[in-house]
Write a protein that holds these residues in place. Structure first.
Motif, PDB file in Angstrom:
ATOM      1  N   PRO A  31       0.850  -1.194   0.000  1.00 16.83           N
ATOM      2  CA  PRO A  31       0.000   0.000   0.000  1.00 16.83           C
ATOM      3  C   PRO A  31       0.882   1.240   0.000  1.00 16.83           C
ATOM      4  CG  PRO A  31       0.050  -0.994   2.188  1.00 16.83           C
ATOM      5  CD  PRO A  31       0.745  -1.955   1.266  1.00 16.83           C
ATOM      6  N   LYS A  32       0.459   2.305  -0.698  1.00 19.51           N
ATOM      7  CA  LYS A  32       1.324   3.482  -0.831  1.00 19.51           C
ATOM      8  C   LYS A  32       0.777   4.664  -0.044  1.00 19.51           C
ATOM      9  CE  LYS A  32      -1.279   6.268  -3.722  1.00 19.51           C
ATOM     10  NZ  LYS A  32      -1.495   7.731  -3.706  1.00 19.51           N
ATOM     11  N   PHE A  33       1.680   5.538   0.319  1.00 19.16           N
ATOM     12  CA  PHE A  33       1.306   6.830   0.900  1.00 19.16           C
ATOM     13  C   PHE A  33       2.205   7.891   0.299  1.00 19.16           C
ATOM     14  CE2 PHE A  33       1.848  10.289   4.003  1.00 19.16           C
ATOM     15  CZ  PHE A  33       0.528  10.699   4.113  1.00 19.16           C
ATOM     16  N   TYR A  34       1.582   8.875  -0.351  1.00 15.63           N
ATOM     17  CA  TYR A  34       2.322   9.990  -0.949  1.00 15.63           C
ATOM     18  C   TYR A  34       1.987  11.243  -0.134  1.00 15.63           C
ATOM     19  CZ  TYR A  34       4.091  13.135  -4.704  1.00 15.63           C
ATOM     20  OH  TYR A  34       4.767  14.081  -5.437  1.00 15.63           O
ATOM     21  N   GLY A  35       2.954  11.670   0.680  1.00 17.04           N
ATOM     22  CA  GLY A  35       2.805  12.880   1.486  1.00 17.04           C
ATOM     23  C   GLY A  35       3.586  14.014   0.850  1.00 17.04           C
ATOM     24  N   LEU A  36       2.938  15.152   0.659  1.00 14.64           N
ATOM     25  CA  LEU A  36       3.558  16.277  -0.057  1.00 14.64           C
ATOM     26  C   LEU A  36       3.535  17.542   0.788  1.00 14.64           C
ATOM     27  CD1 LEU A  36       4.683  17.243  -2.898  1.00 14.64           C
ATOM     28  CD2 LEU A  36       2.320  17.933  -3.402  1.00 14.64           C
ATOM     29  N   VAL A  37       4.691  18.204   0.851  1.00 13.71           N
ATOM     30  CA  VAL A  37       4.773  19.530   1.467  1.00 13.71           C
ATOM     31  C   VAL A  37       5.164  20.525   0.377  1.00 13.71           C
ATOM     32  CG1 VAL A  37       5.332  18.708   3.784  1.00 13.71           C
ATOM     33  CG2 VAL A  37       7.192  19.148   2.158  1.00 13.71           C
ATOM     34  N   GLU A  38       4.825  21.788   0.579  1.00 15.02           N
ATOM     35  CA  GLU A  38       5.171  22.817  -0.400  1.00 15.02           C
ATOM     36  C   GLU A  38       6.680  23.014  -0.421  1.00 15.02           C
ATOM     37  OE1 GLU A  38       1.052  25.451  -0.004  1.00 15.02           O
ATOM     38  OE2 GLU A  38       2.867  26.090   1.029  1.00 15.02           O
ATOM     39  N   PHE A  39       7.287  22.765  -1.589  1.00 13.98           N
ATOM     40  CA  PHE A  39       8.744  22.876  -1.621  1.00 13.98           C
ATOM     41  C   PHE A  39       9.146  24.349  -1.456  1.00 13.98           C
ATOM     42  CE2 PHE A  39       9.357  22.741  -6.601  1.00 13.98           C
ATOM     43  CZ  PHE A  39       8.287  23.591  -6.771  1.00 13.98           C
ATOM     44  N   PRO A  40      10.275  24.578  -0.772  1.00 14.47           N
ATOM     45  CA  PRO A  40      10.641  25.945  -0.414  1.00 14.47           C
ATOM     46  C   PRO A  40      11.303  26.709  -1.552  1.00 14.47           C
ATOM     47  CG  PRO A  40      12.296  24.434   0.404  1.00 14.47           C
ATOM     48  CD  PRO A  40      11.209  23.584  -0.212  1.00 14.47           C
ATOM     49  N   TYR A  41      11.184  28.035  -1.476  1.00 19.89           N
ATOM     50  CA  TYR A  41      12.008  28.917  -2.300  1.00 19.89           C
ATOM     51  C   TYR A  41      13.320  29.090  -1.545  1.00 19.89           C
ATOM     52  CZ  TYR A  41      13.818  33.016  -4.645  1.00 19.89           C
ATOM     53  OH  TYR A  41      14.637  33.876  -5.335  1.00 19.89           O
ATOM     54  N   PRO A  42      14.460  28.693  -2.129  1.00 17.65           N
ATOM     55  CA  PRO A  42      15.728  28.741  -1.386  1.00 17.65           C
ATOM     56  C   PRO A  42      16.301  30.153  -1.317  1.00 17.65           C
ATOM     57  CG  PRO A  42      16.105  27.895  -3.595  1.00 17.65           C
ATOM     58  CD  PRO A  42      14.621  28.129  -3.488  1.00 17.65           C
ATOM     59  N   SER A  43      15.838  30.899  -0.357  1.00 19.53           N
ATOM     60  CA  SER A  43      16.287  32.286  -0.203  1.00 19.53           C
ATOM     61  C   SER A  43      17.645  32.328   0.485  1.00 19.53           C
ATOM     62  CB  SER A  43      15.278  33.073   0.633  1.00 19.53           C
ATOM     63  OG  SER A  43      15.279  32.597   1.964  1.00 19.53           O
ATOM     64  N   GLY A  44      18.283  33.476   0.378  1.00 18.80           N
ATOM     65  CA  GLY A  44      19.593  33.647   1.010  1.00 18.80           C
ATOM     66  C   GLY A  44      19.528  33.651   2.518  1.00 18.80           C
ATOM     67  N   ALA A  45      18.342  33.921   3.057  1.00 21.26           N
ATOM     68  CA  ALA A  45      18.194  33.984   4.516  1.00 21.26           C
ATOM     69  C   ALA A  45      18.197  32.602   5.155  1.00 21.26           C
ATOM     70  CB  ALA A  45      16.899  34.707   4.878  1.00 21.26           C
ATOM     71  N   GLY A  46      18.035  31.555   4.351  1.00 17.75           N
ATOM     72  CA  GLY A  46      18.004  30.209   4.904  1.00 17.75           C
ATOM     73  C   GLY A  46      16.647  29.892   5.510  1.00 17.75           C
ATOM     74  N   MET A  47      16.562  28.730   6.128  1.00 13.36           N
ATOM     75  CA  MET A  47      15.297  28.282   6.716  1.00 13.36           C
ATOM     76  C   MET A  47      14.963  29.061   7.967  1.00 13.36           C
ATOM     77  SD  MET A  47      14.665  24.197   6.545  1.00 13.36           S
ATOM     78  CE  MET A  47      15.342  24.083   8.142  1.00 13.36           C
ATOM     79  N   HIS A  48      13.659  29.204   8.230  1.00 11.85           N
ATOM     80  CA  HIS A  48      13.214  29.769   9.493  1.00 11.85           C
ATOM     81  C   HIS A  48      12.289  28.749  10.168  1.00 11.85           C
ATOM     82  CE1 HIS A  48       9.419  30.651   7.431  1.00 11.85           C
ATOM     83  NE2 HIS A  48      10.116  31.240   6.485  1.00 11.85           N
ATOM     84  N   VAL A  49      11.867  29.029  11.392  1.00  8.86           N
ATOM     85  CA  VAL A  49      11.083  28.033  12.130  1.00  8.86           C
ATOM     86  C   VAL A  49       9.735  27.765  11.459  1.00  8.86           C
ATOM     87  CG1 VAL A  49      12.173  28.294  14.383  1.00  8.86           C
ATOM     88  CG2 VAL A  49      10.317  29.850  13.723  1.00  8.86           C
ATOM     89  N   GLY A  50       9.260  28.701  10.629  1.00  9.94           N
ATOM     90  CA  GLY A  50       8.025  28.461   9.877  1.00  9.94           C
ATOM     91  C   GLY A  50       8.153  27.284   8.935  1.00  9.94           C
ATOM     92  N   HIS A  51       9.336  27.139   8.306  1.00 13.37           N
ATOM     93  CA  HIS A  51       9.572  25.968   7.451  1.00 13.37           C
ATOM     94  C   HIS A  51       9.467  24.682   8.285  1.00 13.37           C
ATOM     95  CE1 HIS A  51      11.780  28.917   4.807  1.00 13.37           C
ATOM     96  NE2 HIS A  51      11.142  28.230   3.894  1.00 13.37           N
ATOM     97  N   ILE A  52      10.035  24.708   9.478  1.00 17.25           N
ATOM     98  CA  ILE A  52      10.033  23.512  10.327  1.00 17.25           C
ATOM     99  C   ILE A  52       8.601  23.087  10.638  1.00 17.25           C
ATOM    100  CG2 ILE A  52      10.888  22.487  12.471  1.00 17.25           C
ATOM    101  CD1 ILE A  52      13.100  23.456  10.574  1.00 17.25           C
ATOM    102  N   LYS A  53       7.757  24.068  10.988  1.00 17.94           N
ATOM    103  CA  LYS A  53       6.363  23.728  11.297  1.00 17.94           C
ATOM    104  C   LYS A  53       5.641  23.222  10.056  1.00 17.94           C
ATOM    105  CE  LYS A  53       2.112  25.373  13.467  1.00 17.94           C
ATOM    106  NZ  LYS A  53       1.411  26.472  14.159  1.00 17.94           N
TER     107      LYS A  53
END
Length: 799
Positions: A31-53
């Motif tokens: 059985p399959k499960f395809y879970g998708l999150v919105e891929f990020p725009y790789p900004s110069g500022a890097g990841m923030h905690v919003g990405h983590i959530k």
């Protein structure tokens, strides 16, 4: 054991990668499960905690699915085209390719450091030639099928970014990128006919599991309305002004018309219009206003009466004045409206300002004071008089319009065709060649990808033309049709292009023969669960659903909808309760949290801080609380004893039931709270068995996988905890054998007693009366009544 995160976390991240633990399998029997999150725009500022959530919700669900035996596809990639990178390149002279690669490398490192279980073998980057070859392929398929066209139009133009923006990218009259004011500019624009799919997009919402607010936002965005098209004659001419109205029942109340300043009839009848100079001057003023400014409800009403012509109300034959005003747009409806001032607030204000008649046709208000917009009995409306329901009045008027040949029922949409070009460098080249004899000619499929040329000057021209227009070697080419000297299209696609189909490429990312293998798509599609921000549920989701439905119609994909389910996460606010921003100095860097407390603490806290779908402020003290929780979990290893306890066993089954259910409902905070509650019970008891500890570790693993893997290994667990079977609960053991009840005497609680579950009336009363505090309260009193509600309450009435 001690929770030694600086050593434990890198150790398990390396082990997972070496063992390919999170890579989706080619075994289609599972059985399959395809879970998708919105891929990020790789900004110069890097990841923030919003990405983590944003990623943590489906991270937990995907990890649980693996433990439940599913073949899980949980991919990640980078939506890397866009203005911020190009603007940085203009400022620094560093090529966008270098900037993008550096930013992607940084994002990848950060994501891996948090321990996300992404399948890193399927990473896509929308700026890679092997990817955008297929973006161009889809564009050409749309071109072939008549869904791409080019037109000259007034567009939203950002003078700062020097780029044309769609309505969606310039809401509120501001540029979505730099937030500067936009202006109107006449330009050649590429459009995608998304309006052709409006009904399909609405119908598709009936068969998907989206949050109610997500569905409603898409319905509102598409904005389907039913009404009528009605033709108004123009005095002294053969012209007809065609309008659309949702209220044809109010036609007898029409006392004036308004047309857009750009309406072609103005130029066509300029010889008959007595005040054409005044209208031309007004038109020039309107041209400087943005669409947002022109369509605001709360603004001063401006307009010019057109002298020399009038409209004729088709239902009563009366001549009515025609005005031109900025709030009517050529791009909406027909560019002309009928005005019923008695029953529309904007029309009422306009009529009051210009001294136009106001005729009541719906009884119920006081039109001397304001427009009446409610329902009521029809009046002053000839054959409609006396009708009390809007539905009946509209049906009767529609029949009349058809009989008289002056109108017909119709449908309109708020959504407009998608402006699909940018005059910038860093985007997918539009694969079209222009040659006067052959027109617009598509680049042959076998020549895809049409590559971006290497350049050093990235700034657009002063007139807003693309920097590609300055490169003769790119512009000058041969017509693919006839071989003549042709010019290549120099506009590029908007950032939304690559994100409109990325979920398909994850399925088969290295295929150079097609978008993705059909058998692979038949197995993996639709996406089972898509999670992302509420800000993307209209533009991105509608665009990607449109592309997918088109690809389904031409047989390129096997499902009509791309996403079976859509949920959303709330924002993480700064410690001050405000939205995080650099200018406020309230941004929390996830790297600093990992450095200080470890990735597992960050993961647990992000999901424990509140309801997942709601906004919540960052709290340093709560982060420390989550660190204490994991420290206490680590110490459980020293509390293992092989002596069972029935009460603790029941508590474990209750915890498993709640955690299993809460994860599916995205109630991650209460799932964690259930584990914290059980942890307290374990400490109160003083020990637990090895099997109980293994069960606890399995339930916690999706949230804090590094610590759980370490404890699993130390306890002699086989393989990876992340791949062991998800623990099951016994429903019978989630039900308590005893129940604690309050005992009331004359309505006041006098004590509490513990009874066997479902105890009979006599047993319950006997135990209750034996309680010392209750016995004292009834001693020497006359018994009046005894009330027993099984498992809930005991009330003894005495006097």
């Amino acid at each position: 054991m001690k929770y030694d995160f600086p050593n434990i976390e890198p150790k398990w991240q390396k082990r997972w990668e070496e063992a390919h633990v999170f890579e989706a399998s080619s075994d289609h029997t599972k059985p399959k499960f395809y879970g998708l999150v919105e891929f990020p725009y790789p900004s110069g500022a890097g990841m923030h905690v919003g990405h983590i959530k944003a990623y943590s919700g489906l991270e937990v669900i995907s990890r649980k699915r693996r433990m439940e035996g599913y073949n899980v596809l949980f991919p990640i990639g980078f939506d890397a085209y866009g203005l911020p990178t190009e603007n940085y390149a203009i400022k620094t002279g560093i090529h966008p390719r270098q900037v993008t690669d550096k930013n992607i490398e940084r994002f990848t490192s950060q994501l891996k450091r948090v321990g996300f279980s992404f399948d890193w073998t399927r990473v896509v980057d929308t700026t890679e030639e092997k990817y955008y070859k297929w973006t161009q392929y889809i564009f050409l398929k749309m071109f072939e099928n008549g869904l791409v066209f080019r037109d000259t139009a007034l567009v939203n133009y950002c003078p700062s970014c020097k780029v044309v923006l769609s309505n969606e990218d310039s809401q509120g009259g501001k540029c979505d990128i730099c937030h500067s004011d936009i202006v109107q500019k006449s330009k050649d624009v590429w459009y995608l006919r998304i309006t052709e799919y409006a009904d399909k997009l609405l119908q598709g919402l009936e068969g998907v599991d989206y949050l109610p607010q997500v569905k409603q936002q898409q319905v509102n965005w598409i904005g389907k309305s039913t009404g009528a098209f009605v033709n108004f004659a123009v005095t002294g001419t053969d012209e007809k002004l065609r309008i659309y109205t949702t209220r044809p029942d109010t036609l007898y109340g029409v006392t004036f018309m308004v047309i857009a300043p750009e309406h072609p009839m103005l130029d066509k009848l300029s010889d008959r219009i007595a005040n054409m100079d005044e209208i031309v001057a007004y038109r020039e003023v309107c041209a400087k206003k943005t669409e947002f400014e022109r369509t605001q409800l709360v603004k001063e009403k401006t307009g010019v009466r057109i002298e020399g012509i009038c409209g004729i109300n088709p239902v009563n034959g009366k001549e009515i004045p025609i005005y031109t005003a900025d709030y009517v747009m050529m791009g909406y409806g027909t560019g002309a409206i009928m005005a019923v001032p008695a029953h529309d607030e904007r029309d009422y204000e306009f009529a009051k300002k210009f001294g136009i008649d106001i005729i009541e046709v719906i009884k119920g208000g006081d039109i001397e004071k304001e427009a009446y917009t409610g329902d009521g009995e029809m009046v002053n409306s000839d054959f409609l008089n006396g009708i009390a329901t809007k539905k009946e009045a509209i049906e009767k008027m529609l029949a009349y319009l058809g009989e008289q040949g002056i109108g017909e029922a119709g449908v309109q949409y708020k959504m407009k065709d998608w402006a699909f070009n940018r005059q910038r460098y860093w985007g997918e080249p539009i694969p079209i060649v222009h040659y006067p004899k052959c027109g617009m000619v598509p680049v042959p499929y076998e020549e895809l990808p049409l590559r971006l040329p290497e350049i050093k000057e990235f700034a657009p021209g002063e007139g807003g033309e693309s920097p590609l227009a300055k490169i003769d070697s790119y512009v000058n080419c041969s017509c693919p049709k006839c071989g003549g000297a042709a010019k290549r299209e120099t506009d590029t696609m908007p950032q939304w292009a690559g994100s409109s189909w990325y979920f398909l490429r994850y399925i088969d990312p290295k295929n150079d023969q097609c978008l993705a293998d059909m058998d692979e798509m038949k197995y993996w599609l639709p996406v089972d669960w898509y999670n992302g921000g509420m800000e993307h549920v209209t533009r991105h989701m509608i665009y990607s659903r449109f592309w997918h439905k088109f690809l389904y119609d031409i047989g390129e994909v096997p499902t009509s909808e791309p996403y079976a389910k859509r949920t959303a996460q709330g924002l993480i606010l700064g410690p001050d309760g405000d939205k995080m921003s650099k200018s406020k100095g309230n941004v929390v860097d996830p790297n600093e949290v990992v450095d200080a407390y470890g990735a597992d603490v960050l993961r647990v806290y992000i999901l424990f801080m509140g309801d997942y779908a709601s906004a919540a402020p960052w709290s340093e003290s709560s982060v420390k609380g989550c660190k204490r929780f994991l420290d206490r979990v680590a110490e459980l290893s020293s509390m293992v004893k092989e002596e069972n306890n029935a009460k603790l066993e029941s508590a474990f089954h209750k915890m498993l039931k709640k955690v299993s259910s809460d994860i599916e409902e995205m109630k991650f905070n209460t799932a964690i709270a259930a584990m914290m509650g059980l942890l307290n019970e374990i400490y109160d008891h003083g020990s637990l068995t090895r099997d109980q500890l293994l069960t606890f570790i399995k339930a916690l693993c999706p949230f804090a996988p590094h610590l759980c893997e370490e404890m699993w290994e130390q306890l002699g667990g086989e393989g990876f905890c992340s791949l062991t079977a998800w623990p099951q609960y016994d429903e019978a053991k989630t039900i308590d054998e005893t129940v604690e009840l309050a005992v009331q005497v004359n309505g006041k609680v006098r004590g509490k007693v513990e009874l066997p579950l479902n105890a009979d009336r006599d047993t319950a009363l006997a135990i209750a009366k034996a309680a010392p505090s209750v016995a004292a309260a009834i001693e020497g009193k006359t018994l009046v009544k005894e009330i027993v509600v099984p498992n809930k309450i005991i009330n003894i009435v005495v006097r």
